[in-house]
Motif scaffolding. Structure first.
Motif, short mmCIF file in Angstrom:
data_model
loop_
_atom_site.label_atom_id
_atom_site.label_comp_id
_atom_site.label_asym_id
_atom_site.label_seq_id
_atom_site.Cartn_x
_atom_site.Cartn_y
_atom_site.Cartn_z
N THR A 50 0.84 -1.20 0.00
CA THR A 50 0.00 0.00 0.00
C THR A 50 0.87 1.25 0.00
N LEU A 51 1.90 1.25 0.83
CA LEU A 51 2.82 2.38 0.89
C LEU A 51 3.56 2.55 -0.43
N ILE A 56 4.15 5.93 -5.37
CA ILE A 56 4.19 6.13 -6.82
C ILE A 56 3.19 7.20 -7.24
N PHE A 57 1.97 7.10 -6.71
CA PHE A 57 0.94 8.07 -7.07
C PHE A 57 1.20 9.44 -6.44
N TRP A 62 4.22 15.16 -7.86
CA TRP A 62 5.35 15.96 -7.40
C TRP A 62 6.28 16.27 -8.57
N PHE A 63 6.50 15.29 -9.42
CA PHE A 63 7.35 15.49 -10.60
C PHE A 63 6.72 16.50 -11.55
N LEU A 239 -4.76 7.50 -0.10
CA LEU A 239 -6.04 7.53 -0.81
C LEU A 239 -6.02 6.75 -2.12
N MET A 240 -4.93 6.82 -2.87
CA MET A 240 -4.91 6.12 -4.16
C MET A 240 -4.94 4.60 -4.01
N PRO A 241 -4.15 4.01 -3.10
CA PRO A 241 -4.30 2.57 -2.89
C PRO A 241 -5.70 2.20 -2.39
#
Length: 264
Positions: A50-51, A56-57, A62-63, A239-241
């Motif tokens: 999950t982390l 990644i998301f 950020w990039f 939130l994304m996971p």
């Protein structure tokens, strides 16, 4: 709770004869919240993965922000955000695999999640290409909106607001289109190993037949994205996971199977 239809509903999608349409169940307005609860359970059972997926998301926007600061082209923010949302369903494949492994009482792993993209490789990459085409089309539209911005105006909020408003409305339209096409398409492709047309039509039929609950689910996803941006993307770590795991349970709850599946 979702339930079987007494009579299979008919619509232009189900009756199109373009490809097979797997029947769906009838959803209630409370079902999306049930999916979130089940997704939360999955997150607690696979905290490391999950982390990983959450980071990644988080790193992607950020990039994007770094590129904006590097180039000084602030009008790229909205197109980039929409691109991020357009390819999200494809990037979420690994999270669907985590929930699937937990459903089977297996121990999920990163390598297994990576391999999940190869279960139905041709059609899954076909979905990725479809989303990419939509993303490119959106970028062209966004470029057109940007071209309408008078170069002699200062880039302050008052001047940017009309263009941001137009971009938001058009971007929302693209996002709804992608949701209509891909809400459950990737999980269908992963598990059922059907062709892309079958997965797309099955998904579209499910969304169209359950407009209320699915629009609520779309709003929940949008809310998660907004919270993520409001927290400078840190919220995406969780939130994304959560949305990814919940989407898998939404798929299980919505699309009919030959045998009942109870994963609570």
């Amino acid at each position: 709770m979702s339930q079987h239809f007494k009579e299979t509903p008919h619509n232009a999608i189900a009756d199109s004869d373009i490809a097979r349409v797997i029947p769906c169940k009838q959803l209630s307005m409370s079902d999306p919240f049930k999916w979130l609860v089940l997704g939360l359970k999955d997150a607690s059972r696979a905290p490391v993965l999950t982390l990983f997926f959450g980071l990644i998301f988080t790193l992607i926007p950020w990039f994007i922000t770094y590129l904006v600061q590097l180039t000084g082209w602030h009008l790229v923010i909205m197109p980039a955000i929409v691109c991020f949302m357009l390819i999200g369903p494809f990037l979420a494949a690994g999270m669907y695999d985590v929930s699937w492994e937990l459903e089977k009482n297996h121990v999920p792993s990163l390598w297994h999640s990576i391999k999940a993209i190869k279960r139905n490789a041709v059609n899954e990459w076909g979905l990725g290409i479809l989303l990419m085409v939509l993303m490119i089309f959106w970028l062209r539209v966004a470029s057109l909106i940007h071209a309408l911005y008078p170069p002699y105006l200062d880039e302050n909020l008052e001047n940017l607001l009309p263009f941001l408003a137009v971009g938001t409305v058009v971007g929302a339209g693209f996002t709804l289109l992608v949701f209509f096409l891909s809400a459950f398409t990737q999980p269908i492709l992963m598990e059922r190993k059907v062709d892309l047309a079958t997965a797309l039509l099955t998904n579209m039929n499910a969304v169209w037949t359950n407009k209320g609950p699915m629009m609520l689910w779309a709003f929940i996803i949008l809310l998660a994205v907004l919270i993520g941006f409001a927290t400078w993307f840190v919220g995406f770590i969780f939130l994304m996971p959560l949305i990814g795991y919940a989407t898998w349970h939404g798929y299980i709850d919505t699309i009919e199977t030959k045998r009942e599946r109870h994963f609570q």
